[in-house]
Structure formats: structure tokens, C-alpha cells
Design an enzyme around this catalytic site. Structure first.
Site, mmCIF file in Angstrom:
data_model
loop_
_atom_site.group_PDB
_atom_site.id
_atom_site.type_symbol
_atom_site.label_atom_id
_atom_site.label_comp_id
_atom_site.label_asym_id
_atom_site.label_seq_id
_atom_site.Cartn_x
_atom_site.Cartn_y
_atom_site.Cartn_z
ATOM 1 N N SER A 43 49.904 44.552 48.034
ATOM 2 C CA SER A 43 50.591 43.672 48.975
ATOM 3 C C SER A 43 51.063 44.414 50.233
ATOM 4 C CB SER A 43 51.755 42.983 48.250
ATOM 5 O OG SER A 43 52.231 41.877 48.963
ATOM 6 N N ASP A 52 42.531 52.388 58.713
ATOM 7 C CA ASP A 52 41.598 51.847 59.697
ATOM 8 C C ASP A 52 41.795 52.455 61.077
ATOM 9 O OD1 ASP A 52 40.534 50.278 57.747
ATOM 10 O OD2 ASP A 52 40.956 48.354 58.703
ATOM 11 N N LYS A 79 45.681 42.651 46.944
ATOM 12 C CA LYS A 79 46.364 41.373 47.204
ATOM 13 C C LYS A 79 46.451 41.183 48.713
ATOM 14 C CE LYS A 79 50.427 38.530 46.193
ATOM 15 N NZ LYS A 79 50.761 38.135 47.577
#
Length: 407
Positions: free
Chosen positions: A323, A334, A349
Site C-alpha cells: 500500500s 521509478d 496493493k
């Protein structure tokens, strides 16, 4: 009420398929359906389409037509069946008593607990213990991470949300809870399961979301700052700022952030924490909601204010990292701001829920959006793959031991 017009008749005839007034139970079904329809992230409603989703509402309305005020359990089953057609375990109905339970839990009105972190495992639709606090009642009783909670005080937890289970585990310090769990063990003969019943005495659980320390790398002989994040709360971002300042003052030249067992928590904290390490305008996440056939995007970007964009960062994750912790991890990965290290992919999630109250005091949890990482990845059900995979790092091993040879 469904009203139609028969155009085949010489004189149009209005046909009313139901009674003009909905019963109290039918109104509850309709209220839940409307609340979900207004904010559900998938405009196809799991492939049902608007017509199919409305038919599910009509079916549930028919089922509860003859039910009375004492048939709440049957009404709940009808509503859950309607919501079950969405194939989303996170969208669920909360009867009045459960909604009150969750509300009181969120307010922190009951302080005693057993010291566990929970998450709904969508694969089994059961609540799993993702982390156990050192020295807490659950740890002392023998409950371990990975256990599935089956019953609390004799009441089945089948189909319950993590929030409901957490609320039921809360209570006054010194009170006892009877907890039945299922242990899953993997051996030479494959996975085996056993059940065990524990009596746990609740106590006041003090969890500091950020723990800071330093250690010296055996490989590089440099000092490394170690931040352990147990969860994400409204206070986490400020605590990370303080922790970074502390380890730097102690000579740390790089930082390891241990996110093992961190099941998330307050979603905005994951965004704000990532912003502490990223330059201005760097993408963190994008919320995506496909309502009415149109995709709506809401982007979250770093503001760069006070950010440390130069100190090397390593993130230590495992299959229990979930989460908000995954939002934080994916943003730094990223943007090539951190190296992610772990024994496995993270939990996966990538959905955001909203809990809404209804007129009768009940509530509904609705998945209102999915989120994409800066590179456009939807990690839901997939998880984040580490940049470097560890072969020997158990859940109770120290971060220093796990990262030997890496930092």
C-alpha cells in the site's frame, strides 16, 4: 422503483414493476448501490456494464422484499452478494455495528491492543498478520507473521476487512482476547496448515513509526544511516525528516530504509515521504478513475522543498511491504532515486478506498481509484520487483545482516 412504458400498446401503458415505496431493507440496498455507483473506479463494473450492475441491484432488492427488521443478517448477505459481483474484496458493506467499530478504532478511543499489523489477502479473502511488534502481547503469546486470523472470541472473521479485525482486537489494556489462527508452513512435503487458539492479554502498544540508528558497513567501512518504518501515519513525514537529520549528524554517508512488514497506512504519507527525496516536479503517483467511460487522472508530484536529492538510498522490502509503502518504494525506484533490495516482490496493493457513512448508520468501503507509478505501472496483484534480490534474509534478520555485501 423501475418504471417502464409499453410502446406496443395503442395507448402507452405505464408499468410499475415494484411497489411505489421501497421497504426499509430495499432502501438500504439501494443506498449502498448508489454510494458505490457514484465513486467506483471501474465504470465497467467488472465487465457487467451499467445494465448488468443495475440488474444486480434489482436482484438484491427482490431478495430483501419480504424480509423484516429482524432479518438484518439476510439483508447483509444480499448486499454482500451484490457487491461480490464486482470481484473486488476491498469494496464491502459495513453494517451499523461494524461501521461504529471502525469509526471508534480510527478515532483511537480504545488504546489497548496486541501489537500486530494486518492486511487483507485478496487471494484468500482473509486477514493475514503481516507484522508482529517485538515484545508485544501477540509476540509473547506465539503468534507469528503470516498467520491467518480465523476467529476472535469465538466469532468467525471470514470475509471481514482488516479494519474490522483490527478494531475487534482492540480493547482495554489488561482485557483478554481469544484468537484462533491458522499457521501456514512450507516444508519438504509442501505447504501444511495447522490451527491454534491463543489467549492474549491486551496492553498499551507504543509504536514509533520511524526508528533511526547507524551502523558501519563491513564492506566499505563507511557509516550508514538506518531508518525502520513500521507504518505510515500523519506523523511519518516529520519523523523521517528528524531521523535523516539525526543519522547525518552521526556521520551517515548513505541511508537504508527498512520497509519490511510495512503494510502502509495513511496513503498521503507515502506520497509526502517520497517527496523528501525527489526533485521538484518529479512524478510520485497518479490516481486513475474510469467513471462514466472516461479516465480521470490526478497526479501527485514532488515539490522539491527541503528535499535531499543526493544522499544514496537503499530500500529493503519483502512480500509484506504494501500500500502506502509501495507508493513510496515505486516512486523512488521509478525515479532512479533508490535501489530496491529484497527477497521477493512486494505485496501488490494498488487500489485506494474511501469509507462512507450511510443514512441508517451503516457504511460502505468503496475502491475509488487505482494508482499508477511514475512509469505507468499498475502494481496491483503484481507487486514491485527489487532491483537486487536477496537470497538469505529472514523476516527477523537485522537490516545490516541482510544487506551484507550490498552496502
Amino acid at each position: 422503483v423501475d418504471i417502464g412504458i409499453d410502446n406496443n400498446s395503442p395507448i402507452p401503458i405505464i408499468k410499475v414493476s415494484k411497489a411505489a415505496a421501497l421497504t426499509e431493507n430495499q432502501q438500504q440496498v439501494s443506498d449502498v448501490w448508489s454510494a458505490v455507483s457514484a465513486q467506483y473506479f471501474d465504470s465497467t463494473y467488472n465487465g457487467l456494464g451499467e445494465k448488468g450492475w443495475r440488474e444486480k441491484r434489482n436482484e438484491a432488492v427482490d431478495v430483501v422484499l419480504d424480509l423484516g427488521p429482524d432479518d438484518k443478517e439476510e439483508v447483509t448477505k444480499a448486499i454482500q452478494s451484490m457487491l461480490g459481483s464486482l470481484g473486488d474484496p476491498y469494496t464491502r458493506f459495513l453494517p451499523k455495528e461494524k461501521f461504529e467499530l471502525i469509526t471508534n478504532y480510527a478515532r483511537g478511543s480504545v488504546r489497548g491492543g496486541i501489537g500486530v499489523q494486518l492486511l487483507l489477502d485478496p487471494r484468500e479473502n482473509k486477514v493475514m498478520i503481516m507484522g508482529v511488534s517485538e515484545g508485544g502481547p501477540a509476540k509473547l503469546a506465539g503468534i507469528t507473521q503470516g498467520d491467518i486470523i480465523l476467529q476472535i472470541d469465538g466469532e468467525s472473521m471470514e470475509g471481514e476487512s482488516a479494519e474490522c479485525v483490527a478494531a475487534k482486537l482492540k480493547g482495554e489494556s489488561g482485557s483478554k482476547a481469544s484468537i484462533k489462527v491458522r499457521h501456514n508452513q512450507v516444508g519438504e512435503e509442501g505447504q501444511t496448515s495447522t490451527t491454534e487458539l491463543y489467549t492474549v492479554t491486551r496492553s498499551i502498544i507504543k509504536v514509533n513509526p520511524v526508528e533511526a540508528s547507524t551502523f558501519v558497513s563491513e564492506d566499505t567501512n563507511t557509516k550508514i544511516g538506518l531508518l525502520k518504518l513500521a507504518s505510515f501515519s500523519k506523523e511519518t513525514t516529520g519523523q523521517i525528516v528528524d531521523a535523516i537529520r539525526l543519522v547525518k549528524s552521526n556521520g551517515a554517508e548513505s541511508i537504508v530504509i527498512d520497509l519490511r512488514g510495512n503494510v502502509g497506512g495513511y496513503m498521503p504519507a507515502g506520497v509526502d515521504a517520497a517527496s523528501l527525496f525527489l526533485p521538484a516536479k518529479a512524478h510520485i503517483i497518479a490516481e486513475v478513475n474510469n467513471r462514466a467511460g472516461t479516465a480521470y487522472f490526478k497526479g501527485y508530484d514532488a515539490d522539491g522543498i527541503g528535499a535531499d536529492t543526493s544522499i544514496p538510498v537503499v530500500l529493503l522490502v519483502d512480500s509484506r511491504t504494501a500500500s502506502a509503502a509501495e507508493i513510496f518504494t515505486a516512486a523512488l525506484q521509478d525515479n532512479k532515486r533508490a535501489v530496491v533490495v529484497g527477497t521477493s516482490k512486494t505485496f501488490g496493493k494498488g487500489r485506494i478506498q474511501n469509507v462512507q457513512s450511510l443514512q441508517d448508520g451503516s457504511g460502505v468501503a468503496v475502491t475509488r481509484a487505482r494508482y499508477l507509478t511514475p512509469k505507468g505501472r499498475d502494481i496491483h496483484g503484481i507487486g514491485i520487483t527489487p532491483n537486487k534480490e536477496l537470497q538469505n534474509c529472514k523476516a527477523d534478520d537485522t537490516a545490516m545482516n541482510c544487506l551484507s555485501g550490498i552496502v
